[in-house]
Structures are given as structure tokens and as C-alpha cells.
Design a protein around this motif. Structure first.
Motif, PDB file in Angstrom:
ATOM      1  N   GLY A   1      -7.543 -46.070 -27.992  1.00  0.00           N
ATOM      2  CA  GLY A   1      -8.091 -45.017 -27.887  1.00  0.00           C
ATOM      3  C   GLY A   1      -7.964 -43.940 -29.022  1.00  0.00           C
ATOM      4  N   ASP A   2      -7.745 -44.459 -30.269  1.00  0.00           N
ATOM      5  CA  ASP A   2      -7.375 -43.532 -31.218  1.00  0.00           C
ATOM      6  C   ASP A   2      -8.329 -43.810 -32.192  1.00  0.00           C
ATOM      7  OD1 ASP A   2      -6.310 -46.015 -31.973  1.00  0.00           O
ATOM      8  OD2 ASP A   2      -4.499 -45.203 -32.872  1.00  0.00           O
ATOM      9  N   VAL A   3      -9.629 -44.495 -32.240  1.00  0.00           N
ATOM     10  CA  VAL A   3     -10.696 -44.749 -33.235  1.00  0.00           C
ATOM     11  C   VAL A   3     -11.388 -43.248 -33.219  1.00  0.00           C
ATOM     12  CG1 VAL A   3     -12.704 -45.658 -33.901  1.00  0.00           C
ATOM     13  CG2 VAL A   3     -10.950 -47.094 -32.685  1.00  0.00           C
ATOM     14  N   PRO A   4     -11.334 -42.667 -34.667  1.00  0.00           N
ATOM     15  CA  PRO A   4     -11.986 -41.473 -34.724  1.00  0.00           C
ATOM     16  C   PRO A   4     -13.583 -41.451 -34.180  1.00  0.00           C
ATOM     17  CG  PRO A   4     -10.900 -41.983 -36.804  1.00  0.00           C
ATOM     18  CD  PRO A   4     -10.690 -43.285 -35.659  1.00  0.00           C
ATOM     19  N   ALA A   5     -13.894 -40.527 -33.290  1.00  0.00           N
ATOM     20  CA  ALA A   5     -15.467 -40.783 -32.851  1.00  0.00           C
ATOM     21  C   ALA A   5     -16.324 -40.433 -33.944  1.00  0.00           C
ATOM     22  CB  ALA A   5     -15.244 -39.538 -31.874  1.00  0.00           C
ATOM     23  N   GLY A   6     -16.140 -39.251 -34.741  1.00  0.00           N
ATOM     24  CA  GLY A   6     -17.151 -39.203 -35.799  1.00  0.00           C
ATOM     25  C   GLY A   6     -17.339 -40.455 -36.752  1.00  0.00           C
ATOM     26  N   GLU A   7     -16.094 -41.088 -37.159  1.00  0.00           N
ATOM     27  CA  GLU A   7     -16.436 -42.369 -37.935  1.00  0.00           C
ATOM     28  C   GLU A   7     -16.960 -43.302 -37.391  1.00  0.00           C
ATOM     29  OE1 GLU A   7     -16.057 -44.622 -41.378  1.00  0.00           O
ATOM     30  OE2 GLU A   7     -16.078 -42.702 -40.825  1.00  0.00           O
ATOM     31  N   ALA A   8     -16.744 -43.582 -35.770  1.00  0.00           N
ATOM     32  CA  ALA A   8     -17.418 -44.660 -34.889  1.00  0.00           C
ATOM     33  C   ALA A   8     -18.869 -44.380 -34.910  1.00  0.00           C
ATOM     34  CB  ALA A   8     -16.580 -44.741 -33.747  1.00  0.00           C
ATOM     35  N   ALA A   9     -18.960 -43.069 -34.803  1.00  0.00           N
ATOM     36  CA  ALA A   9     -20.591 -42.564 -34.629  1.00  0.00           C
ATOM     37  C   ALA A   9     -21.153 -42.739 -35.795  1.00  0.00           C
ATOM     38  CB  ALA A   9     -20.588 -41.075 -34.145  1.00  0.00           C
ATOM     39  N   ARG A  10     -20.656 -42.466 -36.913  1.00  0.00           N
ATOM     40  CA  ARG A  10     -21.521 -42.889 -38.337  1.00  0.00           C
ATOM     41  C   ARG A  10     -21.763 -44.321 -38.583  1.00  0.00           C
ATOM     42  NH1 ARG A  10     -20.397 -44.649 -43.461  1.00  0.00           N
ATOM     43  NH2 ARG A  10     -18.192 -45.247 -42.771  1.00  0.00           N
ATOM     44  N   LEU A  11     -20.847 -45.101 -38.396  1.00  0.00           N
ATOM     45  CA  LEU A  11     -20.924 -46.659 -38.326  1.00  0.00           C
ATOM     46  C   LEU A  11     -22.084 -47.296 -37.206  1.00  0.00           C
ATOM     47  CD1 LEU A  11     -17.434 -47.686 -38.856  1.00  0.00           C
ATOM     48  CD2 LEU A  11     -19.218 -47.507 -40.653  1.00  0.00           C
TER      49      LEU A  11
ATOM     50  N   GLU B   1     -27.656 -48.945 -36.565  1.00  0.00           N
ATOM     51  CA  GLU B   1     -28.850 -48.717 -35.858  1.00  0.00           C
ATOM     52  C   GLU B   1     -30.074 -48.459 -36.947  1.00  0.00           C
ATOM     53  OE1 GLU B   1     -29.795 -48.488 -32.586  1.00  0.00           O
ATOM     54  OE2 GLU B   1     -27.830 -49.199 -32.528  1.00  0.00           O
ATOM     55  N   ALA B   2     -29.967 -47.841 -38.166  1.00  0.00           N
ATOM     56  CA  ALA B   2     -30.741 -47.744 -38.974  1.00  0.00           C
ATOM     57  C   ALA B   2     -31.141 -49.202 -39.795  1.00  0.00           C
ATOM     58  CB  ALA B   2     -30.316 -46.825 -40.287  1.00  0.00           C
ATOM     59  N   LEU B   3     -30.017 -50.059 -39.890  1.00  0.00           N
ATOM     60  CA  LEU B   3     -30.283 -51.235 -40.204  1.00  0.00           C
ATOM     61  C   LEU B   3     -31.257 -52.096 -39.393  1.00  0.00           C
ATOM     62  CD1 LEU B   3     -26.904 -52.029 -41.841  1.00  0.00           C
ATOM     63  CD2 LEU B   3     -29.024 -51.612 -43.196  1.00  0.00           C
TER      64      LEU B   3
END
Length: 381
Positions: A179-189, A194-196
Motif C-alpha cells: 500500500g505504499d506505492v506513491p500515488a503520483g508516480e503510479a499515475a505518471r506511469l 495510456e499515451a503509448l
């Protein structure tokens, strides 16, 4: 290039299910060939836990794969992160690091083309299609060669009974997702992927769902077709259908077309979350008999794939079975070591990975032609 036979230092990026259940245990088993010296995952908890388990120093435990690649200090890298591996593989190749890359190699042909330019035509990257290294697959390829090669194949039939992950992994006793994956980094990836996907097949969610199934799962069957017969010459028919109303978002998929030698192929990938066990059957029919491969769940290390050979004997049908408990994933690691230390060509490198991306986009394009679903990006070309 590292000295042949030498133990190589390897870094692993992505510590999810496949690394936990397969790659890390096998790298430890083959500590005659590999020394795991760096680990990376978005979850600090996961990195700490597995770093301690596999003896990786605190200073070589990362939560940023790009930072791990930039630091270096090892001979090769295994990429098992989620989504496209195009950017990380490119960074590794620029740093002169050989790569073992889990599928998908990339989402777009543009990414694969860039990797091809960086690879410089040398064996610098292996795509993780472990089924190509299965002893039963190697025996089937040998027998097919004895029969006269790919031109002898009349038809290839593939059926995948894709049981849910909970069914496939019940034995593994895996911990809950961290539960400690940074939300911002996960959203960026996620946004980058999605763009790809948009660049690959366009914005329609049905096209994207089909494409994900192809590049994440059906790609294994495409890799076996390439090994035995060459990549499909045509994609003539594509159908998807739901498991049940209100069921899982991923449909089942049926694909068929022509092989380069004039035979036909059919791939039926059935999404059956409640099916009791994963099972994959690949059958090559020729004029004098059949070669049938039955694969168990890939997470069951050393569970044998059964090759049943059907031929004529004394005017009757003879069936003989070949099995080996030699693990396909382990054979893949041995082949990767040979690539790193001796320049041995992998069964699937960048060109082969790109061929499977191309076929997957052809499938999506044909799906759009048959259903009216709007297809964009590279697949629309």
C-alpha cells in the motif's frame, strides 16, 4: 562483453508476481551464473523485504528504475516492470547493458525501432518468452525439422484456458499488494502507458483491451508460431465475446489466418476466471500426424510440458509422450547468460519482439474492419 562462463552481476527492476515466484528464486538457484546486486520497485516495503531476502545491500535498493540504471555497477538488467518496457530498455542499451525484458517489449513499433537502432544489430536484448526455451518445445521443433520444416505444417491450433490469477497463484502464498506505492508516480506511469496505447491502436477502449490481451498474453503463442512456422502471413478473422453479462472486462478472443507456408492457424484465448487451472494447448498438424504441446501454469516451476507425438506405426495410430522437468524459465536464464558472456543470439530479440507487436496491431486493425470499432495510431496504417 563479459568473460564466457563468468558469474554476472544482474539488476532486477520490478518485484511483482513474476519476479517473486519465478525470476528471483531461479536467479538464486543459478548463483553459479548470476549474482543479484540491485533491486528496484515502486514499493519501498517490497524492496526492503526482497532486498533482505536476497542479500542486496541497502545502497543498491531502489524505488526509481531510471536511477538504478543510471548508477550502474552490474553487467546486465532484467526488466519485469509493468506496462511498456521501451523507455527503460532504451536507457539500459544506451548504458551498454544487456537486457532480459519481460513482455511486452513495447507498446509501439516506434519504441521497438528505437531499440533496434540502439541495439546496433548485436545480441543486446532478449524478450522473455520462456516457452520458446521449454524442452518440450525444443523437441517439437527438432521433430518438425526432421519432418521437413515449417512447410509441412497443415494447421496450428492454439487453445488457452486462462484461469484467474487467484487460481494460478493459490499455491504461492503471496503477501497482499503493498500500500505504499506513491500515488503520483503510479499515475505518471499509467498516463505514459495510456499515451503509448493511443499511439499504438487509438482511443477506443475495446481496441485497447484487445491489444493488451495480445501483447501481454497471446504474444507467447505468437512467439511459438514464429518459432515453428514464421509469423502469421494474414489475419483473416477476429472475434471477441464476454465471459458472461456483467463479468470480467477482458473478453475471450478468437483469431485465425494463414501461415507463411500456406497452412492455417487458429488461436482461441478463453478468459475463464473461475476455471480450475490454467491450461494451454498448441497443436501442429501435418500430413503424417500431429505434435501436441500442453503447457501447465507458468508459475509452477519444473512442472513439465507434455509433448504428444502422433504418427503412423504398423498401419495404426501411435502416441508417444515426451516430458522434462527442466524448467523453461531456467533455460531462458542460461541462454541469457550465454548472450551476455558469449554473444549468443536469443530466440527472440528486438526484431522478433517487434514482429509480435506488428502482428498484434494487424489483429486489432482487422478487428476494427470487422466490427466498425474505430482504430487509430500505428494499427490504422
Amino acid at each position: 562483453m563479459t568473460e564466457p562462463g563468468k558469474r554476472i552481476r544482474i539488476a532486477v527492476a520490478g518485484l511483482g508476481i513474476i519476479s517473486r515466484t519465478v525470476h528471483l528464486p531461479l536467479l538464486q538457484r543459478r548463483d553459479d551464473l548470476f549474482d543479484v546486486v540491485a533491486l528496484c520497485d515502486l514499493s519501498p516495503t517490497r524492496v526492503t523485504e526482497l532486498g533482505g531476502r536476497y542479500g542486496v545491500e541497502d545502497g543498491r535498493r531502489y524505488t526509481d528504475a531510471a536511477a538504478m540504471l543510471a548508477d550502474g555497477g552490474y553487467d546486465a538488467v532484467l526488466l519485469a516492470t509493468s506496462g511498456s518496457h521501451g523507455d527503460l530498455a532504451a536507457q539500459a542499451l544506451r548504458a551498454g547493458l544487456p537486457v532480459l525484458c519481460e513482455k511486452p517489449l513495447a507498446y509501439t513499433l516506434a519504441e521497438a525501432d528505437r531499440l533496434g537502432e540502439l541495439g546496433g544489430g548485436t545480441p543486446a536484448l532478449m524478450v522473455g518468452y520462456m516457452k520458446q526455451y521449454d524442452p518440450a518445445v525444443a523437441e517439437a521443433a527438432r521433430l518438425l525439422d526432421d519432418l521437413g520444416g515449417p512447410e509441412r505444417v497443415h494447421a496450428v491450433e492454439v487453445t488457452v484456458l486462462h484461469a484467474g490469477g487467484d487460481r494460478q497463484l493459490a499455491f504461492a502464498n503471496l503477501p497482499p499488494a503493498p500500500g505504499d506505492v506513491p500515488a503520483g508516480e503510479a499515475a505518471r506511469l499509467r498516463a505514459a502507458d495510456e499515451a503509448l496505447l493511443d499511439a499504438a491502436v487509438g482511443a477506443d477502449p475495446r481496441a485497447r483491451t484487445l491489444y493488451r490481451i495480445l501483447v501481454n498474453s497471446v504474444c507467447h503463442d505468437l512467439s511459438l508460431l514464429r518459432l515453428f512456422t514464421g509469423a502469421p502471413a494474414t489475419v483473416d478473422h477476429v472475434t471477441t465475446w464476454p465471459v458472461r453479462p456483467g463479468g470480467p472486462a477482458e473478453p475471450s478472443v478468437d483469431i485465425s489466418g494463414q501461415l507463411p507456408g500456406g497452412g492455417r492457424y487458429g488461436i482461441r484465448w478463453l478468459n475463464l476466471p473461475d476455471y480450475p487451472a490454467y491450461r494451454e494447448t498448441v497443436t501442429l498438424h501435418h500430413a503424417r500426424g500431429s505434435l501436441e504441446l500442453v503447457f501447465p501454469s507458468p508459475y509452477l516451476l519444473n512442472a513439465p510440458t507434455a509433448l504428444t507425438v502422433v504418427d503412423d506405426h504398423g498401419g495404426g495410430e501411435r502416441r508417444s509422450v515426451f516430458r522434462s522437468v527442466t524448467e523453461a524459465f531456467e533455460q531462458e536464464l542460461v541462454a541469457f547468460h550465454a548472450m551476455v558472456t558469449a554473444g549468443a543470439a536469443p530466440l527472440t530479440g528486438i526484431d522478433g519482439g517487434a514482429a509480435d507487436i506488428r502482428t498484434s496491431q494487424q489483429v486489432v486493425r482487422r478487428y476494427g474492419e470487422l466490427t466498425g470499432v474505430a482504430i487509430g495510431g500505428e494499427a490504422a496504417s
